[in-house]
Design a protein around this motif. Structure first.
Motif, PDB file in Angstrom:
ATOM      1  N   LEU A 173       0.827  -1.203   0.000  1.00 58.89           N
ATOM      2  CA  LEU A 173       0.000   0.000   0.000  1.00 58.89           C
ATOM      3  C   LEU A 173       0.865   1.258   0.000  1.00 58.89           C
ATOM      4  O   LEU A 173       0.606   2.211  -0.758  1.00 58.89           O
ATOM      5  CB  LEU A 173      -0.911   0.008   1.229  1.00 58.89           C
ATOM      6  N   ASN A 174       1.872   1.280   0.848  1.00 55.90           N
ATOM      7  CA  ASN A 174       2.759   2.441   0.921  1.00 55.90           C
ATOM      8  C   ASN A 174       3.473   2.667  -0.406  1.00 55.90           C
ATOM      9  O   ASN A 174       3.635   3.817  -0.855  1.00 55.90           O
ATOM     10  CB  ASN A 174       3.761   2.268   2.055  1.00 55.90           C
ATOM     11  N   GLU A 175       3.892   1.593  -1.044  1.00 55.29           N
ATOM     12  CA  GLU A 175       4.561   1.711  -2.343  1.00 55.29           C
ATOM     13  C   GLU A 175       3.587   2.240  -3.409  1.00 55.29           C
ATOM     14  O   GLU A 175       3.961   3.078  -4.251  1.00 55.29           O
ATOM     15  CB  GLU A 175       5.117   0.353  -2.760  1.00 55.29           C
ATOM     16  N   LEU A 176       2.352   1.773  -3.379  1.00 52.52           N
ATOM     17  CA  LEU A 176       1.352   2.240  -4.336  1.00 52.52           C
ATOM     18  C   LEU A 176       1.016   3.711  -4.120  1.00 52.52           C
ATOM     19  O   LEU A 176       0.776   4.457  -5.081  1.00 52.52           O
ATOM     20  CB  LEU A 176       0.089   1.383  -4.236  1.00 52.52           C
ATOM     21  N   CYS A 177       1.004   4.133  -2.863  1.00 52.27           N
ATOM     22  CA  CYS A 177       0.758   5.546  -2.557  1.00 52.27           C
ATOM     23  C   CYS A 177       1.901   6.426  -3.073  1.00 52.27           C
ATOM     24  O   CYS A 177       1.670   7.493  -3.646  1.00 52.27           O
ATOM     25  CB  CYS A 177       0.571   5.740  -1.054  1.00 52.27           C
ATOM     26  N   LEU A 178       3.136   5.974  -2.883  1.00 48.26           N
ATOM     27  CA  LEU A 178       4.298   6.721  -3.372  1.00 48.26           C
ATOM     28  C   LEU A 178       4.278   6.826  -4.899  1.00 48.26           C
ATOM     29  O   LEU A 178       4.699   7.841  -5.471  1.00 48.26           O
ATOM     30  CB  LEU A 178       5.592   6.054  -2.913  1.00 48.26           C
ATOM     31  N   ALA A 179       3.771   5.783  -5.545  1.00 40.72           N
ATOM     32  CA  ALA A 179       3.710   5.779  -7.006  1.00 40.72           C
ATOM     33  C   ALA A 179       2.505   6.533  -7.549  1.00 40.72           C
ATOM     34  O   ALA A 179       2.381   6.718  -8.768  1.00 40.72           O
ATOM     35  CB  ALA A 179       3.681   4.338  -7.504  1.00 40.72           C
ATOM     36  N   GLY A 180       1.602   6.961  -6.661  1.00 43.06           N
ATOM     37  CA  GLY A 180       0.419   7.700  -7.080  1.00 43.06           C
ATOM     38  C   GLY A 180      -0.718   6.833  -7.568  1.00 43.06           C
ATOM     39  O   GLY A 180      -1.731   7.350  -8.057  1.00 43.06           O
ATOM     40  N   GLU A 181      -0.586   5.507  -7.442  1.00 48.35           N
ATOM     41  CA  GLU A 181      -1.652   4.603  -7.886  1.00 48.35           C
ATOM     42  C   GLU A 181      -2.791   4.530  -6.873  1.00 48.35           C
ATOM     43  O   GLU A 181      -3.932   4.220  -7.221  1.00 48.35           O
ATOM     44  CB  GLU A 181      -1.096   3.202  -8.137  1.00 48.35           C
ATOM     45  N   VAL A 182      -2.464   4.769  -5.605  1.00 45.52           N
ATOM     46  CA  VAL A 182      -3.442   4.774  -4.514  1.00 45.52           C
ATOM     47  C   VAL A 182      -3.229   6.059  -3.729  1.00 45.52           C
ATOM     48  O   VAL A 182      -2.101   6.543  -3.594  1.00 45.52           O
ATOM     49  CB  VAL A 182      -3.264   3.534  -3.600  1.00 45.52           C
ATOM     50  N   ALA A 183      -4.329   6.637  -3.230  1.00 44.31           N
ATOM     51  CA  ALA A 183      -4.248   7.841  -2.395  1.00 44.31           C
ATOM     52  C   ALA A 183      -4.852   7.522  -1.036  1.00 44.31           C
ATOM     53  O   ALA A 183      -5.484   6.484  -0.843  1.00 44.31           O
ATOM     54  CB  ALA A 183      -4.972   9.001  -3.057  1.00 44.31           C
ATOM     55  N   ARG A 184      -4.664   8.436  -0.095  1.00 41.77           N
ATOM     56  CA  ARG A 184      -5.150   8.201   1.268  1.00 41.77           C
ATOM     57  C   ARG A 184      -5.705   9.484   1.872  1.00 41.77           C
ATOM     58  O   ARG A 184      -5.366  10.579   1.439  1.00 41.77           O
ATOM     59  CB  ARG A 184      -4.044   7.625   2.135  1.00 41.77           C
ATOM     60  N   PHE A 185      -6.552   9.304   2.864  1.00 38.76           N
ATOM     61  CA  PHE A 185      -7.041  10.424   3.666  1.00 38.76           C
ATOM     62  C   PHE A 185      -7.383   9.902   5.049  1.00 38.76           C
ATOM     63  O   PHE A 185      -7.534   8.686   5.253  1.00 38.76           O
ATOM     64  CB  PHE A 185      -8.259  11.100   3.017  1.00 38.76           C
TER      65      PHE A 185
END
Length: 392
Positions: A231-243
């Protein structure tokens, strides 16, 4: 990071991704959108898996599920529970099968001699049910966990991947060798932990719109560390976001958008429906505290044996305990309970009338789905005079 949607918009996105706002045109598409449909045996009304699909496919007929299985568009295996899954996801079932073959336990310890004998019999004779095997155990049975050896072996072979369910005969599994059922084009490469974690993430976020780590790993073992890392890797790549909301960190797919408006509709949802099966999430998002009372002693039941959550627009408004009296062709609403505060004292008569009209229509359709010509309201804490006691 701040949320791109309001609280109500997130709920609407959830309903949209759950396939409730726009009907699917086939079982395979509905199952793919949901990622799984849970199987359950309770049949006081039509079974859970059919009910879930009824709410997502126009003019759904139970034969449509049998047809999808026969065409190998879906398959049976274990998600967080027994489920129908998209055939395209078969490769990812190999991850759990590998875990079990390496010593993981699913209900019983493997009995390898019996497993070999059972598999050989199916190889020689073709598809078989548990009833085709003689019970050689002299021990008295006291419950489902005392399955005869052959039935335990069938389930182990199924969980290990040696057997698949070819079909169901009066709800009983009919097993055959995997190589005789599985289409030849299916990828059989074992996914590693990262691939499996990525699969879980995308499947969950596609089906729900957003979710937490705990929701994505619901009732799954040994995958959380890998999923968090992925998940953290996907967030860094912009494929997943968080709030973050109310102290919880949620993840979502940035490309997903609200596409459908919210209809003035009531859904009678199954207790095992994908939208409500994670009770803690249901309470957090919709402020609806729900528990199925099938396993609660009759004297302690508050809402009834098999109560269906009632969703109106984007609010859970109550629950209704149902039972199909099939010989009489009557669907009994044994107890309708509207949530306290669901309608404020200042609620207009038009708002109440809109809900009642939508509720009656939902019950009419659900009664017909259960092959009942009419329905009868037995007990309610509200609306008795407005609903009238019988429908259709």
């Amino acid at each position: 990071m701040s949320s791109p949607y309001s609280a109500n918009e997130w709920l609407q996105l959830n309903l949209q991704q759950q396939g409730l706002l726009t009907p699917a045109d086939s079982v395979s598409k509905a199952v793919e959108q949901l990622s799984y449909v849970q199987i359950d045996s309770i049949n006081v009304v039509e079974r859970a898996h059919h009910h879930v699909l009824f709410n997502r496919i126009s003019d759904y007929q139970t034969s449509m599920l049998d047809s999808a299985m026969a065409k190998s568009e879906i398959f049976e295996y274990w998600s967080h529970a027994a489920a129908y899954l998209p055939i395209e996801d078969f490769r990812f079932s190999l991850w759990q099968k590998q875990q079990l073959k390496q010593g993981g336990k699913h209900w019983f310890e493997p009995e390898h001699k019996v497993m070999r004998e059972v598999k050989a019999k199916i190889a020689a004779e073709g598809p078989l049910k548990a009833s085709h095997f003689t019970n050689t155990s002299k021990a008295a049975t006291t419950g489902w966990w005392d399955w005869k050896p052959a039935k335990r072996a069938l389930e182990q072979l199924f969980m290990h991947g040696d057997l698949m369910v070819a079909q169901r005969d009066k709800f009983q599994k009919v097993y055959d060798l995997t190589e005789r059922i599985l289409p030849s084009h299916i990828d059989m490469q074992l996914p590693d932990d990262t691939e499996f974690a990525r699969y879980l993430i995308y499947r969950y976020l596609t089906a729900h719109g957003f979710g937490t780590v705990q929701q994505m790993v619901y009732l799954r073992k040994k995958i959380k560390p890998s999923l968090v890392k992925t998940l953290n890797e996907l967030c860094l790549a912009g494929e997943v976001a968080r709030f973050t909301e109310s102290g919880l960190e949620y993840f979502y797919l940035p490309h997903q958008q609200l596409l459908t408006s919210l209809p003035d509709r009531v859904w009678l949802l199954n207790p095992f429906d994908n939208l409500v099966i994670q009770r803690q999430r249901l309470n957090q998002l919709f402020d609806f505290n729900y528990q199925i009372e099938v396993y609660v002693p009759a004297a302690k039941r508050q809402f009834g044996y098999y109560s269906l959550p009632i969703l109106w627009r984007d609010r859970f408004i109550g629950r209704v305990d149902v039972k199909a009296e099939r010989k009489q062709g009557v669907l009994l609403l044994q107890k309708l309970t509207i949530e306290e505060g669901a309608f404020s004292t200042s609620a207009t008569s038009s708002e109440l009338e809109e809900f009642i009209a939508a509720f009656r229509l939902a019950v009419d359709e659900y009664a017909a789905f259960n092959k009942c010509d009419e329905w009868e309201l037995v007990e309610t804490n509200l609306f008795n005079d407005l609903l009238i006691n019988k429908g259709r």
